[in-house]
Design a protein around this motif. Structure first.
Motif, PDB file in Angstrom:
ATOM      1  N   MET A   5       0.781  -1.197   0.149  1.00 52.91           N
ATOM      2  CA  MET A   5      -0.077  -0.111  -0.060  1.00 52.91           C
ATOM      3  C   MET A   5       0.940   1.433  -0.200  1.00 52.91           C
ATOM      4  SD  MET A   5      -3.258   0.903  -0.085  1.00 52.91           S
ATOM      5  CE  MET A   5      -3.871  -0.565   0.415  1.00 52.91           C
TER       6      MET A   5
ATOM      7  N   LYS B 248     -10.494   6.275   2.741  1.00 53.38           N
ATOM      8  CA  LYS B 248     -10.301   4.661   2.331  1.00 53.38           C
ATOM      9  C   LYS B 248     -10.430   4.620   0.856  1.00 53.38           C
ATOM     10  CE  LYS B 248     -11.489   2.598   6.634  1.00 53.38           C
ATOM     11  NZ  LYS B 248     -12.441   1.433   7.167  1.00 53.38           N
ATOM     12  N   PHE B 249     -11.616   5.551   0.286  1.00 55.98           N
ATOM     13  CA  PHE B 249     -11.824   5.549  -1.147  1.00 55.98           C
ATOM     14  C   PHE B 249     -10.637   6.163  -1.894  1.00 55.98           C
ATOM     15  CE2 PHE B 249     -13.834   7.622  -5.004  1.00 55.98           C
ATOM     16  CZ  PHE B 249     -14.209   6.392  -5.777  1.00 55.98           C
TER      17      PHE B 249
ATOM     18  N   VAL C 135      -7.444   6.013  -1.093  1.00 53.56           N
ATOM     19  CA  VAL C 135      -6.438   5.044  -1.185  1.00 53.56           C
ATOM     20  C   VAL C 135      -6.701   3.761  -2.020  1.00 53.56           C
ATOM     21  CG1 VAL C 135      -5.345   3.348   0.243  1.00 53.56           C
ATOM     22  CG2 VAL C 135      -5.696   5.494   1.417  1.00 53.56           C
ATOM     23  N   SER C 136      -8.071   3.662  -2.005  1.00 54.50           N
ATOM     24  CA  SER C 136      -8.326   2.611  -3.290  1.00 54.50           C
ATOM     25  C   SER C 136      -8.166   2.846  -4.488  1.00 54.50           C
ATOM     26  CB  SER C 136      -9.883   1.832  -3.111  1.00 54.50           C
ATOM     27  OG  SER C 136     -10.730   2.987  -3.185  1.00 54.50           O
TER      28      SER C 136
ATOM     29  N   GLN D  58      -4.381   3.016  -5.323  1.00 53.70           N
ATOM     30  CA  GLN D  58      -3.928   1.638  -5.443  1.00 53.70           C
ATOM     31  C   GLN D  58      -4.383   0.917  -6.857  1.00 53.70           C
ATOM     32  OE1 GLN D  58      -2.674   0.102  -2.919  1.00 53.70           O
ATOM     33  NE2 GLN D  58      -1.891  -1.683  -4.453  1.00 53.70           N
ATOM     34  N   ALA D  59      -5.535   1.492  -7.435  1.00 53.98           N
ATOM     35  CA  ALA D  59      -6.019   1.070  -8.870  1.00 53.98           C
ATOM     36  C   ALA D  59      -4.956   1.713  -9.803  1.00 53.98           C
ATOM     37  CB  ALA D  59      -7.385   1.196  -9.247  1.00 53.98           C
TER      38      ALA D  59
ATOM     39  N   HIS E 111      -1.774  -0.013  -9.762  1.00 56.90           N
ATOM     40  CA  HIS E 111      -1.646  -1.270 -10.482  1.00 56.90           C
ATOM     41  C   HIS E 111      -1.910  -1.134 -11.979  1.00 56.90           C
ATOM     42  CE1 HIS E 111      -1.778  -3.849  -7.316  1.00 56.90           C
ATOM     43  NE2 HIS E 111      -2.531  -3.275  -6.760  1.00 56.90           N
TER      44      HIS E 111
END
Length: 50
Positions: free
Chosen positions: A1, A18-19, A21-22, A25-26, A29
């Motif tokens: 992370m 949290k959103f 961070v997601s 992360q996407a 990737h």
């Protein structure tokens, strides 16, 4: 992370949601898995996501 967290720019002391961070992360990737987009995404950062 940790590597995804580097894609989020916030004011000092402000924690990302949290959103956010997601989303970071996407983004990480996609950048890692797609040679064609790597250079385009290198300088893309998130400062807010809803």
């Amino acid at each position: 992370m940790y590597t995804a967290r580097k894609k989020i720019w916030k004011n000092k002391g402000v924690k990302p949601s949290k959103f956010e961070v997601s989303v970071a992360q996407a983004l990480f990737h996609v950048k890692k898995g797609n040679q064609e987009l790597r250079d385009d995404l290198k300088d893309m950062y998130i400062n807010t996501a809803m």
